[in-house]
Enzyme design. Structure first.
Site, PDB file in Angstrom:
ATOM      1  N   ARG A  28       0.725  -1.305  -0.035  1.00  0.00           N
ATOM      2  CA  ARG A  28      -0.038  -0.015  -0.129  1.00  0.00           C
ATOM      3  C   ARG A  28       0.722   1.191  -0.047  1.00  0.00           C
ATOM      4  O   ARG A  28       0.326   2.270  -0.501  1.00  0.00           O
ATOM      5  CB  ARG A  28      -0.959   0.024   1.293  1.00  0.00           C
ATOM      6  CG  ARG A  28      -1.964  -1.077   1.206  1.00  0.00           C
ATOM      7  CD  ARG A  28      -2.991  -0.828   2.178  1.00  0.00           C
ATOM      8  NE  ARG A  28      -4.205  -1.765   1.953  1.00  0.00           N
ATOM      9  CZ  ARG A  28      -5.142  -1.722   2.705  1.00  0.00           C
ATOM     10  NH1 ARG A  28      -5.215  -0.993   3.757  1.00  0.00           N
ATOM     11  NH2 ARG A  28      -6.085  -2.674   2.607  1.00  0.00           N
ATOM     12  N   ASP A  34     -15.213   9.955   8.831  1.00  0.00           N
ATOM     13  CA  ASP A  34     -14.308   8.729   8.432  1.00  0.00           C
ATOM     14  C   ASP A  34     -12.927   9.616   8.576  1.00  0.00           C
ATOM     15  O   ASP A  34     -13.033  10.725   8.578  1.00  0.00           O
ATOM     16  CB  ASP A  34     -14.161   8.257   7.072  1.00  0.00           C
ATOM     17  CG  ASP A  34     -13.623   7.039   6.884  1.00  0.00           C
ATOM     18  OD1 ASP A  34     -14.290   5.937   6.796  1.00  0.00           O
ATOM     19  OD2 ASP A  34     -12.496   7.051   6.717  1.00  0.00           O
TER      20      ASP A  34
HETATM   21  C1  LIG Z   1     -13.996  -1.253   6.130  1.00  0.00           C
HETATM   22  S1  LIG Z   1     -14.615   0.384   6.106  1.00  0.00           S
HETATM   23  C2  LIG Z   1     -16.147  -0.008   6.533  1.00  0.00           C
HETATM   24  C3  LIG Z   1     -17.083   1.036   5.977  1.00  0.00           C
HETATM   25  C4  LIG Z   1     -18.712   0.990   6.433  1.00  0.00           C
HETATM   26  N1  LIG Z   1     -18.701   1.382   7.797  1.00  0.00           N
HETATM   27  C5  LIG Z   1     -19.212  -0.349   6.098  1.00  0.00           C
HETATM   28  O1  LIG Z   1     -19.386  -1.269   6.939  1.00  0.00           O
HETATM   29  O2  LIG Z   1     -19.381  -0.704   4.977  1.00  0.00           O
HETATM   30  C6  LIG Z   1     -13.620   1.133   7.737  1.00  0.00           C
HETATM   31  C7  LIG Z   1     -13.426   2.651   7.501  1.00  0.00           C
HETATM   32  O3  LIG Z   1     -13.215   2.837   8.891  1.00  0.00           O
HETATM   33  C8  LIG Z   1     -12.097   3.857   8.793  1.00  0.00           C
HETATM   34  N2  LIG Z   1     -11.324   4.136   9.890  1.00  0.00           N
HETATM   35  C9  LIG Z   1     -10.475   3.378  10.328  1.00  0.00           C
HETATM   36  N3  LIG Z   1      -9.882   3.780  11.524  1.00  0.00           N
HETATM   37  C10 LIG Z   1     -10.470   5.109  11.704  1.00  0.00           C
HETATM   38  C11 LIG Z   1     -10.507   5.981  12.761  1.00  0.00           C
HETATM   39  N4  LIG Z   1      -9.597   5.711  13.679  1.00  0.00           N
HETATM   40  N5  LIG Z   1     -11.613   6.925  12.714  1.00  0.00           N
HETATM   41  C12 LIG Z   1     -12.283   7.112  11.858  1.00  0.00           C
HETATM   42  N6  LIG Z   1     -12.379   6.207  10.840  1.00  0.00           N
HETATM   43  C13 LIG Z   1     -11.775   5.040  10.758  1.00  0.00           C
HETATM   44  C14 LIG Z   1     -11.507   3.688   7.544  1.00  0.00           C
HETATM   45  O4  LIG Z   1     -10.916   4.767   6.642  1.00  0.00           O
HETATM   46  C15 LIG Z   1     -12.435   3.046   6.452  1.00  0.00           C
HETATM   47  O5  LIG Z   1     -13.276   4.013   5.765  1.00  0.00           O
END
Ligand SMILES: C[S@@+](CC[C@H](N)C(=O)[O-])C[C@H]1O[C@@H](n2cnc3c(N)ncnc32)[C@H](O)[C@@H]1O
Length: 280
Positions: A39, A150
């Site tokens: 990545r 996010d």
């Molecule tokens: C796998 S996606 C899930 C998206 C959606 N909630 C779903 O279930 O389809 C996880 C998301 O969490 C965000 N994320 C990870 N760590 C985070 C943090 N500390 N604070 C806010 N967002 C975070 C990532 O950028 C990513 O877009």
């Protein structure tokens, strides 16, 4: 295009992993090393670095650190999402949560607040918007506002635009697709855009779930926090869930992802309604 030398030294990998865990909460055990190297390649190449280790030196240079951290976070977060992902949550929202939150028949109209915490490219938030708008069209006496947050700036940009490759609309029921999606005039562009009326119900903001407090209302009706807790260790999960719940109104719901065993310390008054649905 340059190919940056593909491997990090142990020390550089450890530094990146510690930084990511500290800032974002995401655990990067040694097993994730080649994924992370993959990545970081793209970002290293964009900056014309020949070696990933040189890129990490650049990242930790105090002159670059704050701005580069944003790119690092964009690179290391996993943003997989879908419209109507884990559809039973939306069915529960429609059939059970919304009627209960609105207090049965004849209740005064009010504004429902829904928060998609860790919203990725916005498909979760727009799914909520479609389901709620449909309820309003069927006579529901309420208005609604949806907040998507996010940590990744890339995904938030896509969420605000609301433009998606057409094939990603496949899980959306036909009627909703006709009503809530616009196709590009140029048919060669296989894209759809969320209709402006629906976009107007939803707004997006950058927010880190690791922050000590969240700039969000304290009377949210439903919080979706799905497929993100899984990346955190148990202690961070507990802290995040506790902070999220402090933004739920009494009777409000918290939905977590189906692969997440939800951890809370038992002191916040959450009641489990279904395996992945909790109520204050
Ligand atoms: C796998 S996606 C899930 C998206 C959606 N909630 C779903 O279930 O389809 C996880 C998301 O969490 C965000 N994320 C990870 N760590 C985070 C943090 N500390 N604070 C806010 N967002 C975070 C990532 O950028 C990513 O877009």
């Amino acid at each position: 295009m340059l190919q940056a030398a593909a491997h990090l030294t142990d020390q550089h990998f450890r530094s990146v992993a510690e930084l990511v865990q500290d800032q974002v909460g995401i655990r990067l055990p040694p097993g994730k090393r080649s994924m992370i190297e993959g990545r970081l390649q793209k970002r290293a190449r964009a900056l014309n670095y020949r070696s990933l280790n040189d890129y990490v030196e650049h990242l930790f240079d105090t002159r670059n650190f704050d701005s580069e951290l944003v790119h690092l976070i964009d690179s290391v977060t996993t943003n997989k999402t879908d419209f109507f992902r884990e559809p039973s949550h939306f069915e529960f929202m429609r059939r059970v949560a919304v009627p209960e939150l609105l207090g049965g028949r004849g209740a005064v109209p009010r504004r429902l607040k829904v928060w998609s915490a860790a919203c990725s490219t916005g498909m979760e938030a727009y799914t909520v918007a479609m389901v709620l708008d449909d309820l309003v069209r069927r006579g529901g006496k309420f208005r609604f506002r949806i907040l998507g947050t996010d940590i990744s700036t890339n995904v938030l940009q896509q969420a605000r635009l609301g433009i998606y490759p057409r094939e990603l609309a496949a899980p959306v029921p036909d009627e909703f697709r006709r009503r809530y999606f616009l196709s590009a005039r140029d048919k060669a562009r296989a894209e759809v855009r969320i209709a402006p009326e629906l976009r107007a119900t939803t707004h997006f903001m950058r927010m880190n779930l690791m922050d000590a407090s969240y700039p969000v209302d304290r009377d949210v009706d439903i919080i979706f926090c799905r497929n993100v807790l899984i990346y955190f260790d148990k202690q961070v999960q507990q802290q995040v869930v506790k902070r999220l719940c402090s933004h739920l109104r009494p009777g409000g719901y918290l939905m977590v992802g189906h692969s997440e065993s939800m951890v809370h310390d038992g002191t916040i008054g959450l009641r489990q309604v279904q395996p992945t649905i909790f109520r204050m």
